[in-house]
Design a protein around this motif. Structure first.
Motif, PDB file in Angstrom:
ATOM      1  N   ARG A  31      35.027  39.910  30.047  1.00 42.70           N
ATOM      2  CA  ARG A  31      36.008  39.171  30.623  1.00 42.70           C
ATOM      3  C   ARG A  31      35.442  39.117  32.030  1.00 42.70           C
ATOM      4  O   ARG A  31      35.704  38.045  32.687  1.00 42.70           O
ATOM      5  N   SER A  32      34.787  40.124  32.870  1.00 44.48           N
ATOM      6  CA  SER A  32      34.377  39.855  34.113  1.00 44.48           C
ATOM      7  C   SER A  32      33.042  40.762  34.571  1.00 44.48           C
ATOM      8  O   SER A  32      33.251  41.926  33.861  1.00 44.48           O
ATOM      9  N   LEU A  34      31.511  42.950  37.661  1.00 44.70           N
ATOM     10  CA  LEU A  34      31.932  43.377  39.123  1.00 44.70           C
ATOM     11  C   LEU A  34      30.719  44.255  39.767  1.00 44.70           C
ATOM     12  O   LEU A  34      30.084  44.975  39.057  1.00 44.70           O
ATOM     13  N   MET A  48      33.341  39.999  42.323  1.00 47.74           N
ATOM     14  CA  MET A  48      33.854  39.890  40.971  1.00 47.74           C
ATOM     15  C   MET A  48      33.148  38.333  40.337  1.00 47.74           C
ATOM     16  O   MET A  48      33.259  37.572  41.140  1.00 47.74           O
ATOM     17  N   MET A  92      34.160  44.339  33.024  1.00 47.78           N
ATOM     18  CA  MET A  92      35.258  44.694  32.413  1.00 47.78           C
ATOM     19  C   MET A  92      35.630  43.723  31.062  1.00 47.78           C
ATOM     20  O   MET A  92      35.238  42.755  31.112  1.00 47.78           O
ATOM     21  N   ASN A  96      41.122  45.615  28.866  1.00 48.36           N
ATOM     22  CA  ASN A  96      41.242  46.226  30.008  1.00 48.36           C
ATOM     23  C   ASN A  96      40.207  47.540  30.146  1.00 48.36           C
ATOM     24  O   ASN A  96      40.603  48.530  31.117  1.00 48.36           O
ATOM     25  N   LEU A  98      36.723  49.306  31.175  1.00 49.49           N
ATOM     26  CA  LEU A  98      35.750  49.125  32.189  1.00 49.49           C
ATOM     27  C   LEU A  98      34.591  49.948  31.983  1.00 49.49           C
ATOM     28  O   LEU A  98      34.576  51.063  31.903  1.00 49.49           O
TER      29      LEU A  98
ATOM     30  N   TYR B  31      47.971  48.328  37.487  1.00 46.66           N
ATOM     31  CA  TYR B  31      46.932  49.072  36.545  1.00 46.66           C
ATOM     32  C   TYR B  31      46.411  50.311  37.536  1.00 46.66           C
ATOM     33  O   TYR B  31      46.014  50.090  38.485  1.00 46.66           O
ATOM     34  N   TYR B  35      38.167  58.174  36.345  1.00 49.25           N
ATOM     35  CA  TYR B  35      36.738  57.942  36.033  1.00 49.25           C
ATOM     36  C   TYR B  35      36.257  59.666  36.412  1.00 49.25           C
ATOM     37  O   TYR B  35      36.617  60.106  37.241  1.00 49.25           O
ATOM     38  N   GLN B  45      34.803  56.031  32.190  1.00 52.16           N
ATOM     39  CA  GLN B  45      36.352  55.632  32.333  1.00 52.16           C
ATOM     40  C   GLN B  45      37.126  56.857  31.276  1.00 52.16           C
ATOM     41  O   GLN B  45      36.633  56.772  30.228  1.00 52.16           O
ATOM     42  N   TYR B  48      43.226  54.833  31.300  1.00 55.24           N
ATOM     43  CA  TYR B  48      43.802  54.091  32.106  1.00 55.24           C
ATOM     44  C   TYR B  48      45.268  53.471  31.710  1.00 55.24           C
ATOM     45  O   TYR B  48      45.635  53.677  30.486  1.00 55.24           O
ATOM     46  N   THR B  97      43.156  43.927  36.422  1.00 52.76           N
ATOM     47  CA  THR B  97      42.468  44.659  35.849  1.00 52.76           C
ATOM     48  C   THR B  97      41.074  44.596  36.403  1.00 52.76           C
ATOM     49  O   THR B  97      40.257  45.191  35.944  1.00 52.76           O
ATOM     50  N   ASP B  98      40.842  43.978  37.498  1.00 54.04           N
ATOM     51  CA  ASP B  98      39.478  43.540  37.711  1.00 54.04           C
ATOM     52  C   ASP B  98      39.044  43.990  39.280  1.00 54.04           C
ATOM     53  O   ASP B  98      38.075  44.997  39.315  1.00 54.04           O
TER      54      ASP B  98
END
Lengths: 110, 111
Positions: A31-32, A34, A48, A92, A96, A98, B31, B35, B45, B48, B97-98
């Motif tokens: 998704r991304s 970071l 990001m 990510m 959701n 990470l 969110y 961790y 993680q 969450y 969520t970023d």
């Protein structure tokens, strides 16, 4: 298994040098990506990235993502002693989750 | 001041004695996440939560429990701590969520 690999594990440079930190990933549903900086305390957010080829820039720091080759780089130009830290890369996923890499320890000597 | 707080910051305990590490955020984030950080392994993680009453396992959930009864709080519970849970723990929160904001960390030692 999802994984994020950072290299090098650590490096030492002199003030004024330029450094490039690498992050490669293998994840199921990207998704991304970071980048964080951690200095003996909680990580602080840097960038990001979601799209390939678009450079993100903040002062002397910049980062770019290559979604085809599954990697990202973080560049720091004209390094200063205050750049000494652990730099963390994380991916990510949709859903959701990470996943962090182990980090690169950067030490900048004066 | 917008922040994520954790308590306690340092804790030394013994094997098997139940403990709770609290996490609270004042930014109305949906969110939240926990961790653990261990040398050479980076941040992993644990659990969450996307919102109140919604929690999911991360990579290393074994030996941990969480709850999300209120939006601002996300406590981490160790029902029967063991020495391999000695670690530095971070709580984080975000709107999406970023871009996550991390708490100051809790250093836990289990003897």
């Amino acid at each position: 298994e999802d994984k994020v690999v950072q290299s090098p594990l650590s490096l030492v440079v002199h003030e004024g040098d330029t450094v490039t930190l690498n992050c490669s990933y293998e994840v199921t549903n990207f998704r991304s990506l970071l980048w964080y900086k951690q200095e003996k305390k909680a990580p602080t957010f840097l960038f990001m990235l979601t799209s390939s080829g678009i450079e993100k820039k903040s002062g002397r720091l910049s980062s770019i993502l290559d979604k085809k080759e599954l990697f990202s780089i973080l560049n720091i130009t004209a390094t200063q002693t205050g750049d000494s830290a652990v730099y963390l890369c994380a991916v990510m996923e949709y859903g959701n989750k990470l996943v962090f890499g182990a980090g690169t320890i950067l030490r900048v000597k004066s | 001041e917008a922040q994520v707080t954790q308590n306690p910051r340092y804790l030394i305990t013994v094997t098997g004695k139940k403990l709770t590490v609290t996490c609270s955020q004042n930014m109305n984030h949906e969110y939240m996440s926990w961790y653990r950080q261990d040398p050479g392994l980076g941040l992993r993680q644990i659990y969450y939560s996307m919102n109140v009453e919604v929690t999911d396992k991360g990579d290393v959930p074994e030996g941990y429990k969480v709850s999300r009864k209120e939006k601002r709080n996300f406590p981490l519970i160790l029902e029967s701590p063991s020495p391999n849970q000695t670690s530095l723990y971070f709580c984080a929160s975000s709107f999406s969520t970023d871009t996550q904001y991390f708490g100051p960390g809790t250093r836990l030692t289990v003897l």
